[in-house]
Design a protein around this motif. Sequence first.
Motif, PDB file in Angstrom:
ATOM      1  N   LYS A 256     -41.372-163.078  61.115  1.00 12.52           N
ATOM      2  CA  LYS A 256     -40.144-163.009  61.588  1.00 12.52           C
ATOM      3  C   LYS A 256     -39.163-162.989  60.282  1.00 12.52           C
ATOM      4  O   LYS A 256     -39.304-164.051  59.452  1.00 12.52           O
ATOM      5  CB  LYS A 256     -39.774-164.451  62.318  1.00 12.52           C
ATOM      6  CG  LYS A 256     -40.460-164.391  63.538  1.00 12.52           C
ATOM      7  CD  LYS A 256     -40.239-165.748  64.359  1.00 12.52           C
ATOM      8  CE  LYS A 256     -41.053-165.918  65.584  1.00 12.52           C
ATOM      9  NZ  LYS A 256     -40.562-167.270  66.332  1.00 12.52           N
ATOM     10  N   PRO A 257     -38.472-161.787  60.047  1.00 11.05           N
ATOM     11  CA  PRO A 257     -37.593-161.560  58.827  1.00 11.05           C
ATOM     12  C   PRO A 257     -36.656-162.720  58.503  1.00 11.05           C
ATOM     13  O   PRO A 257     -36.027-163.386  59.351  1.00 11.05           O
ATOM     14  CB  PRO A 257     -36.958-160.296  59.245  1.00 11.05           C
ATOM     15  CG  PRO A 257     -37.975-159.619  60.178  1.00 11.05           C
ATOM     16  CD  PRO A 257     -38.659-160.862  61.271  1.00 11.05           C
ATOM     17  N   ARG A 258     -36.833-163.304  57.312  1.00 13.37           N
ATOM     18  CA  ARG A 258     -35.675-164.141  57.154  1.00 13.37           C
ATOM     19  C   ARG A 258     -35.250-163.950  55.692  1.00 13.37           C
ATOM     20  O   ARG A 258     -35.891-163.558  54.768  1.00 13.37           O
ATOM     21  CB  ARG A 258     -36.524-165.783  56.956  1.00 13.37           C
ATOM     22  CG  ARG A 258     -35.557-166.780  56.888  1.00 13.37           C
ATOM     23  CD  ARG A 258     -36.314-168.133  56.780  1.00 13.37           C
ATOM     24  NE  ARG A 258     -37.071-168.502  55.545  1.00 13.37           N
ATOM     25  CZ  ARG A 258     -38.462-168.169  55.524  1.00 13.37           C
ATOM     26  NH1 ARG A 258     -39.185-168.038  56.622  1.00 13.37           N
ATOM     27  NH2 ARG A 258     -39.018-168.392  54.340  1.00 13.37           N
ATOM     28  N   VAL A 259     -33.891-164.208  55.517  1.00 13.38           N
ATOM     29  CA  VAL A 259     -33.198-164.196  54.433  1.00 13.38           C
ATOM     30  C   VAL A 259     -33.772-164.908  53.333  1.00 13.38           C
ATOM     31  O   VAL A 259     -33.580-166.164  53.189  1.00 13.38           O
ATOM     32  CB  VAL A 259     -31.628-164.161  54.401  1.00 13.38           C
ATOM     33  CG1 VAL A 259     -30.858-163.743  53.106  1.00 13.38           C
ATOM     34  CG2 VAL A 259     -30.997-163.573  55.605  1.00 13.38           C
ATOM     35  N   PRO A 260     -33.643-164.367  51.915  1.00 13.60           N
ATOM     36  CA  PRO A 260     -34.560-165.114  50.809  1.00 13.60           C
ATOM     37  C   PRO A 260     -33.465-166.182  50.561  1.00 13.60           C
ATOM     38  O   PRO A 260     -32.233-165.816  50.716  1.00 13.60           O
ATOM     39  CB  PRO A 260     -34.663-164.312  49.755  1.00 13.60           C
ATOM     40  CG  PRO A 260     -35.050-163.016  50.472  1.00 13.60           C
ATOM     41  CD  PRO A 260     -34.012-162.887  51.541  1.00 13.60           C
TER      42      PRO A 260
ATOM     43  N   ASP B 282     -41.972-163.577  55.372  1.00  8.22           N
ATOM     44  CA  ASP B 282     -40.659-163.490  55.891  1.00  8.22           C
ATOM     45  C   ASP B 282     -39.490-163.034  55.311  1.00  8.22           C
ATOM     46  O   ASP B 282     -38.879-162.072  55.644  1.00  8.22           O
ATOM     47  CB  ASP B 282     -40.465-164.952  56.527  1.00  8.22           C
ATOM     48  CG  ASP B 282     -41.416-165.490  57.713  1.00  8.22           C
ATOM     49  OD1 ASP B 282     -42.508-164.618  58.103  1.00  8.22           O
ATOM     50  OD2 ASP B 282     -41.284-166.526  58.193  1.00  8.22           O
ATOM     51  N   GLU B 283     -39.647-163.698  54.044  1.00  7.98           N
ATOM     52  CA  GLU B 283     -38.419-163.145  53.072  1.00  7.98           C
ATOM     53  C   GLU B 283     -38.703-161.629  52.594  1.00  7.98           C
ATOM     54  O   GLU B 283     -37.752-160.981  52.628  1.00  7.98           O
ATOM     55  CB  GLU B 283     -38.451-164.240  52.051  1.00  7.98           C
ATOM     56  CG  GLU B 283     -38.003-165.514  52.414  1.00  7.98           C
ATOM     57  CD  GLU B 283     -37.855-166.677  51.455  1.00  7.98           C
ATOM     58  OE1 GLU B 283     -37.179-167.413  51.219  1.00  7.98           O
ATOM     59  OE2 GLU B 283     -39.120-166.601  50.474  1.00  7.98           O
ATOM     60  N   LEU B 284     -39.810-161.534  52.360  1.00  4.52           N
ATOM     61  CA  LEU B 284     -40.243-159.987  51.880  1.00  4.52           C
ATOM     62  C   LEU B 284     -39.907-159.171  52.832  1.00  4.52           C
ATOM     63  O   LEU B 284     -39.528-158.057  52.586  1.00  4.52           O
ATOM     64  CB  LEU B 284     -41.654-160.020  51.568  1.00  4.52           C
ATOM     65  CG  LEU B 284     -42.208-158.648  50.916  1.00  4.52           C
ATOM     66  CD1 LEU B 284     -41.428-158.482  49.520  1.00  4.52           C
ATOM     67  CD2 LEU B 284     -43.685-158.869  50.429  1.00  4.52           C
ATOM     68  N   CYS B 285     -40.461-159.428  54.247  1.00  3.58           N
ATOM     69  CA  CYS B 285     -40.186-158.255  55.068  1.00  3.58           C
ATOM     70  C   CYS B 285     -38.654-158.050  55.387  1.00  3.58           C
ATOM     71  O   CYS B 285     -38.281-157.022  55.596  1.00  3.58           O
ATOM     72  CB  CYS B 285     -40.522-159.168  56.782  1.00  3.58           C
ATOM     73  SG  CYS B 285     -40.609-157.853  58.058  1.00  3.58           S
ATOM     74  N   TRP B 286     -37.799-159.161  55.192  1.00  6.83           N
ATOM     75  CA  TRP B 286     -36.403-158.971  55.277  1.00  6.83           C
ATOM     76  C   TRP B 286     -35.807-157.967  54.553  1.00  6.83           C
ATOM     77  O   TRP B 286     -34.912-157.149  54.466  1.00  6.83           O
ATOM     78  CB  TRP B 286     -35.554-160.310  55.066  1.00  6.83           C
ATOM     79  CG  TRP B 286     -34.102-160.247  55.466  1.00  6.83           C
ATOM     80  CD1 TRP B 286     -33.642-160.408  56.607  1.00  6.83           C
ATOM     81  CD2 TRP B 286     -33.037-160.016  54.284  1.00  6.83           C
ATOM     82  NE1 TRP B 286     -32.100-160.147  56.431  1.00  6.83           N
ATOM     83  CE2 TRP B 286     -31.844-159.784  55.061  1.00  6.83           C
ATOM     84  CE3 TRP B 286     -33.239-159.676  53.075  1.00  6.83           C
ATOM     85  CZ2 TRP B 286     -30.754-159.645  54.423  1.00  6.83           C
ATOM     86  CZ3 TRP B 286     -31.933-159.584  52.493  1.00  6.83           C
ATOM     87  CH2 TRP B 286     -30.714-159.390  53.033  1.00  6.83           C
ATOM     88  N   LEU B 287     -36.361-158.144  52.924  1.00  4.21           N
ATOM     89  CA  LEU B 287     -36.134-157.248  51.863  1.00  4.21           C
ATOM     90  C   LEU B 287     -36.317-155.830  52.194  1.00  4.21           C
ATOM     91  O   LEU B 287     -35.675-155.043  52.156  1.00  4.21           O
ATOM     92  CB  LEU B 287     -36.655-157.875  50.557  1.00  4.21           C
ATOM     93  CG  LEU B 287     -36.060-159.081  50.019  1.00  4.21           C
ATOM     94  CD1 LEU B 287     -36.948-159.473  48.875  1.00  4.21           C
ATOM     95  CD2 LEU B 287     -34.841-159.018  49.499  1.00  4.21           C
ATOM     96  N   TYR B 288     -37.464-155.499  52.573  1.00  4.78           N
ATOM     97  CA  TYR B 288     -37.876-154.406  53.026  1.00  4.78           C
ATOM     98  C   TYR B 288     -36.951-153.774  53.869  1.00  4.78           C
ATOM     99  O   TYR B 288     -36.386-152.492  53.965  1.00  4.78           O
ATOM    100  CB  TYR B 288     -39.172-154.314  53.688  1.00  4.78           C
ATOM    101  CG  TYR B 288     -40.383-154.452  52.254  1.00  4.78           C
ATOM    102  CD1 TYR B 288     -40.507-153.512  51.450  1.00  4.78           C
ATOM    103  CD2 TYR B 288     -41.276-155.289  52.621  1.00  4.78           C
ATOM    104  CE1 TYR B 288     -41.297-153.958  50.351  1.00  4.78           C
ATOM    105  CE2 TYR B 288     -42.568-155.354  51.839  1.00  4.78           C
ATOM    106  CZ  TYR B 288     -42.543-154.717  50.582  1.00  4.78           C
ATOM    107  OH  TYR B 288     -43.410-154.911  49.837  1.00  4.78           O
TER     108      TYR B 288
END
Length: 374
Positions: free
Chosen positions: A186-190, A271-277
């Motif tokens: 689940k994408p999450r902002v770092p 989760d944070e890495l996914c958001w960045l991508y």
Amino acid sequence: MHILIAALHRPTKPTGVCRHAVNLAQCLVDTDQVTKVTLVVGAWQKDYFEKTFNLSSQKINLLSVDIKNSSVSRNLWFLFGLPKLAKQLHSNIVHLSFPLPFLRSLFPCPVVTTIHDLYPYEYPENFGYPNVIFNQLFLKQCINNSDGLSCVSKQTLEFLKIYFPHIEQRKKTTVVYNYVDFSQIKPRVPKNIESSINTPFLLAVAQHRKNKNLDILIQTYSLLLKNNQLKDSTKLILVGSSGPETENICHQIRTLSLEERVLMLSSIDDDELCWLYQNCELLVVPSSTEGFCLPLAEALYLSCKVVCSDIPIFREIGSSNCTYFELQNDSVENLSQAIIQCLAQPDSDYKYPDYSFSKSNAAYQYINFYSTLI
């Protein structure tokens, strides 16, 4: 089948080797043939393995070894502690998640080693002297003692054959790509960039090593800003653990007065890495050499635009789905033009379909390879 995965490693924060070990465990426990996976880490690693990675399967046992985190202590444990543990647990296969020194005669079962790259021979400056001498020695000893060698790409296997001629006649070898699986993420902002979530950004995911060429990327980013070829609000986010080039990278950022524009992150979770991508303008991978480059496969899986250097391993992984640039001649100008070209391309709904990088395929290949050794 009980697989013991050795992931005891010096870093006190997650690295690519850690992720490989966890991915290996997770794909193996999805198979009927594997009844248990013991994932062995150092006591200093236990906390971040539990918090950063998903180890919810009942088949996975995370076992931490309480020794001093020093070269001498770790190597002595590899030589004597690891084979003792394999005997106690009645392991069917010991899989080393990276090359390390060991004595094959002490193990009660076959030993497989993942070969990620041949950096100690290709890029000795990554390690410095005299450290690289020991890195080369340990790599050679590990390769010669392993029953099986699992390379993360065809390119890595080719380099292995260059530095270790006739290796395929002496050892069982295979190529198993690192797989990509964001299905449970689940994408999450770092946390460190929450104030910048509405600004565009370029992304690089790489440890601070010479072969990653982050200096070329920083120079290119500065040039694009200077020539007004990027929006003035565009930032550059560098994700990666510190390394031999960290000091040079920080000095370069200060020299170019980019302190407010370049954000450096490390130890972020999936989760944070996914958001960045998913939210970057594009991923830039300017490496001179790589064994595989998981960030490239991950970015393509998530339909991220990618600019990367034109080297064989990236062609192997990225095929025609990347914008390539030449490292020779004026690499900064070449990269800047590639970024401009890539940014001008329309967004794509492309989803990485290559079964070679799937979790189920990796599991199938590992099980087949183990079966040839038992």
